[in-house]
Design an enzyme around this catalytic site. Structure first.
Site, PDB file in Angstrom:
ATOM      1  N   ASP A  30      73.611  35.108  40.079  1.00  0.00           N
ATOM      2  CA  ASP A  30      73.452  33.851  40.821  1.00  0.00           C
ATOM      3  C   ASP A  30      74.613  33.603  41.780  1.00  0.00           C
ATOM      4  OD1 ASP A  30      71.265  33.500  39.060  1.00  0.00           O
ATOM      5  OD2 ASP A  30      72.560  32.495  37.612  1.00  0.00           O
ATOM      6  N   GLU A 199      63.818  27.417  41.559  1.00  0.00           N
ATOM      7  CA  GLU A 199      65.118  27.084  40.965  1.00  0.00           C
ATOM      8  C   GLU A 199      66.217  27.458  41.955  1.00  0.00           C
ATOM      9  OE1 GLU A 199      65.466  29.489  37.451  1.00  0.00           O
ATOM     10  OE2 GLU A 199      64.901  31.313  38.498  1.00  0.00           O
TER      11      GLU A 199
END
Length: 517
Positions: A30, A199
């Site tokens: 991420d 997300e």
């Protein structure tokens, strides 16, 4: 989940003005990136490991070094006294505003936090709870330089909130300490045909519009979306701007956009690859005639591309090897929970001295907090460390572990008869205790060179050298990821429950060597 494609040993800077993805061939999950002056800075998810929030620096977006961490201990501290590898720091966002670096993240069990600092090297502030709540993840702030307003966007974890596929926005206090009200839904992807698991939003202002770059479709199979609106609260229109296409880069998404000083746009994202975790790729980025971003080669990931038009930078990768100078370990290491000072025995000599921590959980290394870990680099390589067991306590052991949902280790153990055994143990993913794979009585006085040969597809072969040459020990082990992260390399020392100090494991000269093609 099937592993991703084989990763060649030559990745990153190819030395001829081009690079090959991944530019970070290890689990930097991420990623988010920001430019300040001539430097680029990157952070990534650290979940339940401490210290958290790794900080990397680059001058050219291809060659990276690890400079430290922004979060010394996980909070609330009481929630991380034992491993919580699927909790903690999820998908942080890194920004620079008002002369300070800011990192926001969502902890799905506690809420949205932030830390800030005048410099990447610190000192970083204590974690501040921006918004308390369950299920809020992947938080990203925006300070609108045009209006002076501040905003915050985040996603949702279905495992906690009961829903996901939705992005929520808030007006934020300009000092980043809190939000106004409960917020509003910015994007409900249940209403977008074919979209699921939206997300990881990253919030930007560009050419008068609000932009959210956010992935959907799941980490192994998904895509990168872009959303734009004239006002922060929408309505937003969407477009898919990066997907696998005909390439071997599965699930290319979740990352950050950055613009160089020369005006070039680039996008850093991850690729899920099984045991090696989420590797970081660099994609060129441009804007089409309709004002939408185009990533990679017309929306498909590139493997090899020219480097950004930036001054040359020396070839570098985040450190893996460690000589433990002065008995200390480097910034590449993280504990599997908040550490205690007594786990490391300080000294001025050579080698890292780990206390053999007494615990009833010594038979399951996934459940103890005193395992010192780092990411398993992608590609075929050999991992070595020298170990000496300084303990007379029966059952005391120390070793080198490949840690995931399943794990295996090789090391030394003090036997009930007082002798030192060379042991290889493993634990399947569905077992709550480890089992013997092999044992040996090595020659010498309790000091060995431990070795793990790791293939390109993360199969591990264990051996040792007690002075008479390498000896293979036990069967091959297939490394596995650990919920949200790739497999970890780890060092540990432990002993059964009992009274008194149980001695130490002394580790020296940790090294990895890439296999010869």
């Amino acid at each position: 989940m099937t592993p991703g494609p084989w990763v060649p040993e030559v990745t990153g800077d190819l030395g001829d003005g081009t690079y090959r993805n991944p530019v970070l061939a290890a689990d930097w999950s991420d990623p988010d990136v920001v430019r300040v002056g001539g430097d680029f800075h990157l952070t990534a998810s650290s979940f339940g490991r401490a210290p958290g929030l790794p900080l990397l620096r680059s001058r050219d977006l291809v060659n990276w070094t690890l400079v430290g961490h922004a979060l010394e201990r996980l909070v609330p501290e009481g929630a991380f006294t034992f491993p919580r590898h699927d909790r903690g720091v999820w998908a942080p966002s890194l920004r620079h505003h008002d002369g300070r670096f800011w990192i926001f993240w969502g902890d799905p069990d506690h809420g949205i936090f932030q830390v800030n600092s005048p410099a990447v090297e610190g000192p970083w502030s204590e974690p501040h709870l921006v918004k308390e709540g369950i299920g809020m993840i992947d938080a990203c702030p925006l300070w609108d330089e045009e209006t002076g307003e501040a905003y915050l966007v985040h996603g949702w974890a279905k495992s906690r909130a009961g829903f996901n596929n939705r992005l929520t926005g808030h007006r934020m206090r300009p000092d980043g300490t809190g939000v106004h009200g409960e917020g509003r839904t910015l994007v409900d992807a249940d209403r977008i045909p074919g979209w699921f698991t939206l997300e990881g939003p990253k919030l930007y202002r560009h050419e008068g519009r609000f932009w959210i770059l956010a992935p959907a479709g799941g980490v192994a199979t998904g895509w990168q979306g872009a959303f734009r609106a004239d006002s922060f609260f929408g309505p937003y229109e969407e477009r898919i701007v990066l997907s696998q296409g005909d390439t071997d880069v599965n699930g290319p998404h979740q990352g950050g956009w950055v613009r160089t000083g020369a005006g070039e746009d680039w996008f850093l994202h991850f690729q899920q690859t099984g045991a090696h975790g989420r590797l970081v790729h660099l994609q060129p980025m441009r804007w089409d005639a309709d004002g939408w971003p185009v990533l990679g080669d017309d929306g498909s990931p590139v493997r090899v591309h020219r480097k950004p038009a930036l001054p040359p930078a020396p070839a570098s990768r985040p450190a893996v090897d460690d000589a433990f100078p002065g008995g200390a370990f480097g910034p590449q290491w993280q504990w599997t929970a908040n550490p205690r000072a007594e786990w490391v025995r300080p000294h001025g000599g050579k080698g890292l001295r780990l206390a053999c921590v007494r615990t009833e959980r010594a038979g399951d290394l996934r459940s103890v907090p005193h395992v010192l870990t780092q990411r398993l680099p992608a590609g075929a390589r050999t991992v070595e460390v020298r170990l000496r067991l300084e303990s007379d306590a029966p059952g005391a052991r120390a070793g080198l572990v490949v840690l995931g949902d399943a794990y295996a280790w090789i090391g030394l153990e003090r036997g009930g008869d007082g002798g030192v055994l060379l042991v290889h143990r493993f634990a399947p993913g569905n077992a709550d205790r480890e089992r013997d794979a092999a044992r040996a009585r090595p020659a010498g006085a309790g000091e060995v060179l431990l070795r793990i040969e790791v293939t390109a597809d993360a199969r591990c072969r264990f051996s040792y050298d007690a002075g008479a040459g390498p000896v293979r020990l036990g069967p091959e082990f297939a490394a596995t990821p650990w919920r949200w992260v790739g497999a970890l390399l780890g060092l540990f020392a432990a002993a059964p429950e009992g009274e008194g100090h149980a001695g130490t494991g002394v580790f020296d000269d940790f090294r990895t060597t890439a296999a010869t093609p």
